[in-house]
Design a protein around this motif. Structure first.
Motif, PDB file in Angstrom:
ATOM      1  N   ARG A  69      71.181 -71.082 -40.433  1.00  0.00           N
ATOM      2  CA  ARG A  69      70.650 -72.427 -40.621  1.00  0.00           C
ATOM      3  C   ARG A  69      71.121 -73.001 -41.954  1.00  0.00           C
ATOM      4  O   ARG A  69      71.480 -72.266 -42.858  1.00  0.00           O
ATOM      5  CB  ARG A  69      69.132 -72.407 -40.578  1.00  0.00           C
ATOM      6  CG  ARG A  69      68.653 -71.799 -39.266  1.00  0.00           C
ATOM      7  CD  ARG A  69      67.256 -72.145 -38.921  1.00  0.00           C
ATOM      8  NE  ARG A  69      67.008 -71.683 -37.566  1.00  0.00           N
ATOM      9  CZ  ARG A  69      67.000 -72.462 -36.500  1.00  0.00           C
ATOM     10  NH1 ARG A  69      67.209 -73.742 -36.622  1.00  0.00           N
ATOM     11  NH2 ARG A  69      66.769 -71.959 -35.302  1.00  0.00           N
ATOM     12  N   ASP A  74      68.285 -76.864 -40.430  1.00  0.00           N
ATOM     13  CA  ASP A  74      68.966 -77.245 -39.196  1.00  0.00           C
ATOM     14  C   ASP A  74      69.829 -76.098 -38.697  1.00  0.00           C
ATOM     15  O   ASP A  74      70.415 -75.353 -39.486  1.00  0.00           O
ATOM     16  CB  ASP A  74      69.848 -78.485 -39.427  1.00  0.00           C
ATOM     17  CG  ASP A  74      69.037 -79.697 -39.853  1.00  0.00           C
ATOM     18  OD1 ASP A  74      67.891 -79.821 -39.372  1.00  0.00           O
ATOM     19  OD2 ASP A  74      69.534 -80.499 -40.662  1.00  0.00           O
ATOM     20  N   ASP A  75      69.938 -75.980 -37.375  1.00  0.00           N
ATOM     21  CA  ASP A  75      70.707 -74.909 -36.760  1.00  0.00           C
ATOM     22  C   ASP A  75      72.190 -75.071 -37.083  1.00  0.00           C
ATOM     23  O   ASP A  75      72.744 -76.158 -36.943  1.00  0.00           O
ATOM     24  CB  ASP A  75      70.481 -74.916 -35.252  1.00  0.00           C
ATOM     25  CG  ASP A  75      71.201 -73.797 -34.556  1.00  0.00           C
ATOM     26  OD1 ASP A  75      71.627 -74.003 -33.418  1.00  0.00           O
ATOM     27  OD2 ASP A  75      71.343 -72.722 -35.152  1.00  0.00           O
TER      28      ASP A  75
END
Length: 176
Positions: A69, A74-75
């Motif tokens: 991440r 966020d991925d």
């Protein structure tokens, strides 16, 4: 008034999501709706068996969970999932006893919790540099240089939450 119509069931083979949010198989892959002829399907099967020179099997036998991440949470693991699949690894949807490796960088707290609850032998926790090195060397690289110490691991979004909840106490984090 009749009950509303029930939508047809979606095939789970194409909608299974990995931990990174990427589809485990691209939509339409292996589907008869693609319009592929019999010979094109046979070629695809040959490639899946590893007869193509571009298909590597250096990580065959590895089952890997990816939790990568950004600093904001966020991925960012999709690229690493693709690289690992290209090297012949199987992807896990969560940390479990079948995992051989966990690729971790700024991952979720739930990943750490699940890992800590596992019984020995636990999977190796490696950084993203291990994936890159395996891809560059086209071989399974020794993991010891790339092990991640989970006691000191950064967890995605923790600093952001701290700053929002305690802005005066965590002002030093906002500057870094």
């Amino acid at each position: 008034m009749p009950p509303p119509p029930v939508p047809p069931p979606r095939p789970t083979r194409h909608s299974t999501r990995l931990a990174t949010g990427a589809l485990s198989t691209p939509p339409g892959a292996g589907s008869s709706r693609t319009g592929a002829t019999g010979s094109e399907k046979d070629k695809g099967k040959e490639r899946a068996k590893g007869e193509s020179p571009s298909a590597l099997a250096v990580l065959r036998g590895c089952t890997i969970f990816v939790d990568v991440r950004t600093e904001e949470g966020d991925d960012a693991g999709g690229l690493f999932v693709d690289m690992l699949k290209g090297l012949g690894a199987k992807m896990a949807t969560r940390v479990g006893s079948r995992c051989t490796h966990v690729v971790y960088k700024n991952g979720l707290m739930s990943t750490l919790t699940r890992y800590r609850l596992l019984k020995d032998p636990k999977p190796l926790v490696v950084g993203i540099a291990w994936v890159v090195e395996c891809a560059e060397q086209r071989a399974r690289v020794d993991e010891t240089r790339f092990l991640v110490n989970l006691e000191m691991a950064n967890v995605a979004g923790i600093n952001k939450v701290c700053i929002r909840l305690y802005p005066s106490c965590c002002s030093f984090l906002a500057r870094s």
